[in-house]
Every structure is written in structure tokens, then in C-alpha cells.
Design a protein around this motif. Sequence first.
Motif: not given
Length: 311
Positions: A1, A5, A34, A38
Motif C-alpha cells: 500500500m 501511495w 496512509t 486512503t
Amino acid sequence: MDAVWENFKNSNYIYPPFPNASNGTQEISLYRDTTSMTILFITVLAISVFGAMGNGVVIWLLGFRIKRNPFMTYILNLAVADFGVLVSVIGDSIIYVFIPEFETAAFFFFLVFTYSASQFLLTAISIDRCVAVFYPHWHRYKRPLRLTTAVCVLIWVLSALLTAVTITLFFLHLFVAHRHYYYQFIVNAVLCLPVMTVATVSLFIKVCLKGRQRRRGRLLTIVLLTLLFFLLFAFPYNVMFSLNAFGSLAAATTLGGLILACLNSSVNPVIYFVVGRQWKARQKETMKMILQKVFKEEESNAEETSVETQA
């Protein structure tokens, strides 16, 4: 993830450039989180997807299922422009996050093109409603039959020409620090904001503060709400995006402006449904019935106004 990003952070088009500690600026804590990113990303995508669906329904009904009058032509073109804005955001988001090796400048240019057309169309709608309210006899009987179509064509051509200038500046590298595409947001603001502000205030005073005008009902309510949401949601994106080009605002603020712009492009079908529907009616109303009823009201009000003027 985190890798996803990292690709997202390097965006320089629809999403603003993110601060980077390596170039001497202090990285904002929001971009280290993060989870926050998100949430923002999902928010933008959710608004854009649902907004595109709503505008798609309006395009389908007004384009193929309902016989249009001149004002409905404006609404159809506005729905097409808003649909384009939302599709641009969706496409750019997906490619930047999941397929970063692809060049996505095309999505940004399409966003600028449709976003400009949306604002110019709203300006034309505000002028049209002012003329309909203040000069009803001319608007009903003396207005050229194809004026609405001609105005819409001119708006799309103007938006395309402005975007062509933006593309030219981009490929010729005439501006530094990716500032070549900010000028169009400034042009939109200078051309559209004064007209829409004056039109909104004028319509509000004429329609809402004068008793005889109040019975004109839902169509003008829809127009007033559409203009109000533009002033609240869309215009801040122009300001934030332009100021960010010169380092006046944090990128997080510009991203917030993008969320507001997506809301503005998504809210119009909701306005049509909420204002046009008769909530106490026994018969369940479809979106087609609501649109037909609201714009039939526009024709009947014009006839009523003309009779009052002649009397």
C-alpha cells in the motif's frame, strides 16, 4: 500500500504535487498517513462514480427519452460536461495509483476542457434565467429558435480553444514548475464568477423576495441551487488550484478543493430529483417523470408570465 501511495504522491496533474523533504520543503503529516490518504482517495472516487452515474441517467433521458425544449438543451450539455469532469477524475485516479507508468496528462486536459465547459454553461444558464424573469415576453416570443444550440456550440468551441492553448504551453514548456495549466482556472474565474454572482443575487431578489414571483416554483429553485452550489463548491477549486501553483497553499488544501469540485459536478441530478419530486404523491415518480414535469413547468410559467405582462 505504501508503494501505491508513493506513486500517488508524485502526481502533478489533477492531484496536486505533494511536498517532498528531499527538495527542502517539510513534508506535511497528512501525506505520511496512509490511512488519511486512503480515505481521501476513496472519497474522491466514490463521489465521482456516483456523480457520473447520476449525470449518465440525465444524459440518457434528455438525450434519447424526452423531447427537449431549449432550456433542456442547456441541462443536457451541462450533464455531459459534468460527466466528463467526473470520468477524468476517475480515470486519472486509477492510472496514477495503479498504473503509474502510463502518461495521464490527457486526463488532466480533458478535465480542464469539461470543467471549463461546465462553468461556461452555468454562466449561460444564469443569463438565460435572468432574461426569462426580467424580459419574459422577449424570451418567450422573440428569442431566436436556435439560440440555445448556438450558445452551447460556442461554449464547447471556446473551452476547446482555451484547452488547446493550455496544451501548447505544456508542450512548449513556456512555464516553469507546471504552472502552464493554471492560467485556465484563472480565466474561468474571471469570466464566470462575476456574471454568475450577479445573476444569482438578481434571481434571488426577484424570485424569492417578491411575492408574485414565488409561484414560479421549482425550475427557478433548481437554477438558484445549482448556481449556489457552484459558488460554494466549484469556484474554490479554481482559487485553490491557482494559488497552489505559486506555493501559496498546501497541496492538501487543493485536494480538498478537488473533492468540492467533484461534489459540484455530482450534485445537479440530486437537485433535479429532490426539488422536482412530489414527496406526498401517491404514485411513485421516476426520474423521467420528474424531468418532464419540471421542464413542462418552465413552458407554462413562460406563458403565464407573458399573459401577465400583456395585461
